[in-house]
Write a protein that holds these residues in place. Structure first.
Motif, PDB file in Angstrom:
ATOM      1  N   LEU A  84     -13.926  -6.927 -16.672  1.00  0.00           N
ATOM      2  CA  LEU A  84     -14.876  -6.743 -15.567  1.00  0.00           C
ATOM      3  C   LEU A  84     -14.647  -7.797 -14.483  1.00  0.00           C
ATOM      4  N   ALA A  85     -14.489  -9.049 -14.866  1.00  0.00           N
ATOM      5  CA  ALA A  85     -14.277 -10.122 -13.887  1.00  0.00           C
ATOM      6  C   ALA A  85     -12.973  -9.900 -13.113  1.00  0.00           C
ATOM      7  N   VAL A  86     -11.904  -9.587 -13.835  1.00  0.00           N
ATOM      8  CA  VAL A  86     -10.598  -9.369 -13.200  1.00  0.00           C
ATOM      9  C   VAL A  86     -10.659  -8.166 -12.257  1.00  0.00           C
ATOM     10  N   LEU A  87     -11.277  -7.100 -12.711  1.00  0.00           N
ATOM     11  CA  LEU A  87     -11.353  -5.890 -11.887  1.00  0.00           C
ATOM     12  C   LEU A  87     -12.223  -6.096 -10.653  1.00  0.00           C
ATOM     13  N   LEU A  88     -13.266  -6.911 -10.765  1.00  0.00           N
ATOM     14  CA  LEU A  88     -14.071  -7.225  -9.583  1.00  0.00           C
ATOM     15  C   LEU A  88     -13.239  -7.979  -8.543  1.00  0.00           C
ATOM     16  N   VAL A  89     -12.403  -8.914  -9.003  1.00  0.00           N
ATOM     17  CA  VAL A  89     -11.521  -9.648  -8.089  1.00  0.00           C
ATOM     18  C   VAL A  89     -10.507  -8.694  -7.462  1.00  0.00           C
ATOM     19  N   PHE A  90      -9.850  -7.871  -8.307  1.00  0.00           N
ATOM     20  CA  PHE A  90      -8.849  -6.919  -7.804  1.00  0.00           C
ATOM     21  C   PHE A  90      -9.467  -5.959  -6.792  1.00  0.00           C
ATOM     22  N   THR A  91     -10.643  -5.430  -7.112  1.00  0.00           N
ATOM     23  CA  THR A  91     -11.285  -4.435  -6.251  1.00  0.00           C
ATOM     24  C   THR A  91     -11.729  -5.065  -4.930  1.00  0.00           C
ATOM     25  N   THR A  92     -12.226  -6.290  -4.984  1.00  0.00           N
ATOM     26  CA  THR A  92     -12.622  -6.995  -3.761  1.00  0.00           C
ATOM     27  C   THR A  92     -11.400  -7.244  -2.874  1.00  0.00           C
ATOM     28  N   ALA A  93     -10.305  -7.710  -3.479  1.00  0.00           N
ATOM     29  CA  ALA A  93      -9.074  -7.953  -2.703  1.00  0.00           C
ATOM     30  C   ALA A  93      -8.549  -6.660  -2.097  1.00  0.00           C
ATOM     31  N   GLY A  95     -10.317  -3.901  -1.378  1.00  0.00           N
ATOM     32  CA  GLY A  95     -11.225  -3.495  -0.297  1.00  0.00           C
ATOM     33  C   GLY A  95     -11.006  -4.313   0.963  1.00  0.00           C
ATOM     34  N   SER A  96     -10.793  -5.613   0.804  1.00  0.00           N
ATOM     35  CA  SER A  96     -10.534  -6.484   1.945  1.00  0.00           C
ATOM     36  C   SER A  96      -9.235  -6.103   2.649  1.00  0.00           C
ATOM     37  N   CYS A 108       0.409  -2.454  -8.866  1.00  0.00           N
ATOM     38  CA  CYS A 108      -0.566  -2.661  -9.936  1.00  0.00           C
ATOM     39  C   CYS A 108      -0.003  -2.315 -11.314  1.00  0.00           C
ATOM     40  N   PHE A 109       0.835  -1.300 -11.363  1.00  0.00           N
ATOM     41  CA  PHE A 109       1.401  -0.857 -12.638  1.00  0.00           C
ATOM     42  C   PHE A 109       2.919  -0.924 -12.601  1.00  0.00           C
ATOM     43  N   GLY A 110       3.444  -1.838 -11.832  1.00  0.00           N
ATOM     44  CA  GLY A 110       4.883  -1.945 -11.642  1.00  0.00           C
ATOM     45  C   GLY A 110       5.244  -1.350 -10.298  1.00  0.00           C
ATOM     46  N   ARG A 111       6.529  -1.160 -10.099  1.00  0.00           N
ATOM     47  CA  ARG A 111       7.020  -0.650  -8.815  1.00  0.00           C
ATOM     48  C   ARG A 111       6.374   0.684  -8.472  1.00  0.00           C
ATOM     49  N   SER A 112       5.971   0.784  -7.217  1.00  0.00           N
ATOM     50  CA  SER A 112       5.384   2.022  -6.721  1.00  0.00           C
ATOM     51  C   SER A 112       5.837   2.210  -5.284  1.00  0.00           C
ATOM     52  N   GLY A 113       6.021   3.440  -4.895  1.00  0.00           N
ATOM     53  CA  GLY A 113       6.390   3.726  -3.519  1.00  0.00           C
ATOM     54  C   GLY A 113       5.188   3.896  -2.628  1.00  0.00           C
ATOM     55  N   ALA A 114       3.993   3.858  -3.213  1.00  0.00           N
ATOM     56  CA  ALA A 114       2.780   4.156  -2.450  1.00  0.00           C
ATOM     57  C   ALA A 114       2.150   2.896  -1.882  1.00  0.00           C
ATOM     58  N   ASP A 115       1.703   3.000  -0.626  1.00  0.00           N
ATOM     59  CA  ASP A 115       0.899   1.935  -0.044  1.00  0.00           C
ATOM     60  C   ASP A 115      -0.523   2.070  -0.576  1.00  0.00           C
ATOM     61  N   ILE A 116      -1.245   0.940  -0.592  1.00  0.00           N
ATOM     62  CA  ILE A 116      -2.628   1.002  -1.060  1.00  0.00           C
ATOM     63  C   ILE A 116      -3.434   1.906  -0.141  1.00  0.00           C
ATOM     64  N   SER A 117      -4.418   2.558  -0.731  1.00  0.00           N
ATOM     65  CA  SER A 117      -5.253   3.490   0.015  1.00  0.00           C
ATOM     66  C   SER A 117      -6.616   3.582  -0.648  1.00  0.00           C
ATOM     67  N   ALA A 118      -7.445   4.439  -0.106  1.00  0.00           N
ATOM     68  CA  ALA A 118      -8.764   4.668  -0.693  1.00  0.00           C
ATOM     69  C   ALA A 118      -8.653   5.190  -2.116  1.00  0.00           C
TER      70      ALA A 118
END
Length: 176
Positions: A84-93, A95-96, A108-118
């Motif tokens: 929960l603590a780690v996910l709150l940090v990840f989710t806040t970062a 969202g920011s 997040c799960f290794g190499r990905s071609g996708a940019d972060i999104s909603a």
């Protein structure tokens, strides 16, 4: 619905998700280096390069710690709290970064071609809610649970973990 099944489902769901996340970062030196390089895009320019390496390794090791803690009944509640603590940090970062319109690759799960999104924010909110639910649902000395219901719970948790860890691919296939 019995709370033991909720707790078990949350443990398996988060455990598999964190195993995949840790493996994606720690599976090789090049994977860790790629994750380390991605940290500069998150706006951590104030850290020296060796600071990025430390943070990258720490993230992977914390993910491993979550898995180990969730694996045992006596430490599962602590595992849920750490998740929960780690996910709150990840989710806040996350969202920011989205608010700042930054283009950042999701590693997040290794190499990905996708940019972060909603989509990633929704995924993280689901994981965070699951960890919170796990903290509240966990019962260290609960009544016994039926084998059939346990198998269904495990199957649903495994499918859920596969879905959230492959969400980029599913969003791509859906044309998002």
């Amino acid at each position: 619905m019995r709370v033991q099944y909720v707790a078990l489902g949350c443990r398996v769901f988060l455990g598999i998700t964190f195993v995949i996340a840790a493996f994606g970062k720690l599976r090789s030196r090049s994977a860790l280096a790629e994750f380390t390089d991605s940290l500069s895009a998150w706006g951590w320019a104030f850290l020296p390069v060796h600071g990025h390496r430390f943070v990258a390794l720490a993230v992977g090791l914390v993910e491993v710690a979550v898995v180990v803690l969730l694996a045992f009944d006596v430490t599962a509640r602590v595992g849920f709290m750490l998740a929960l603590a780690v996910l709150l940090v990840f989710t806040t970062a996350l969202g920011s970064a989205l608010r700042g319109n930054r283009r950042i690759r999701c590693n997040c799960f290794g190499r990905s071609g996708a940019d972060i999104s909603a989509v990633h924010l929704v995924r993280n909110v689901i994981l965070t809610v699951t960890a919170g639910l796990g903290v509240t649902a966990y019962v260290s000395e609960g009544a016994s649970i039926a084998v059939e219901s346990t198998l269904v719970t495990l199957a649903v948790a495994v499918i859920g973990a596969v879905v959230v860890t492959r969400l980029d691919d599913l969003a791509f296939l859906a044309g998002r």
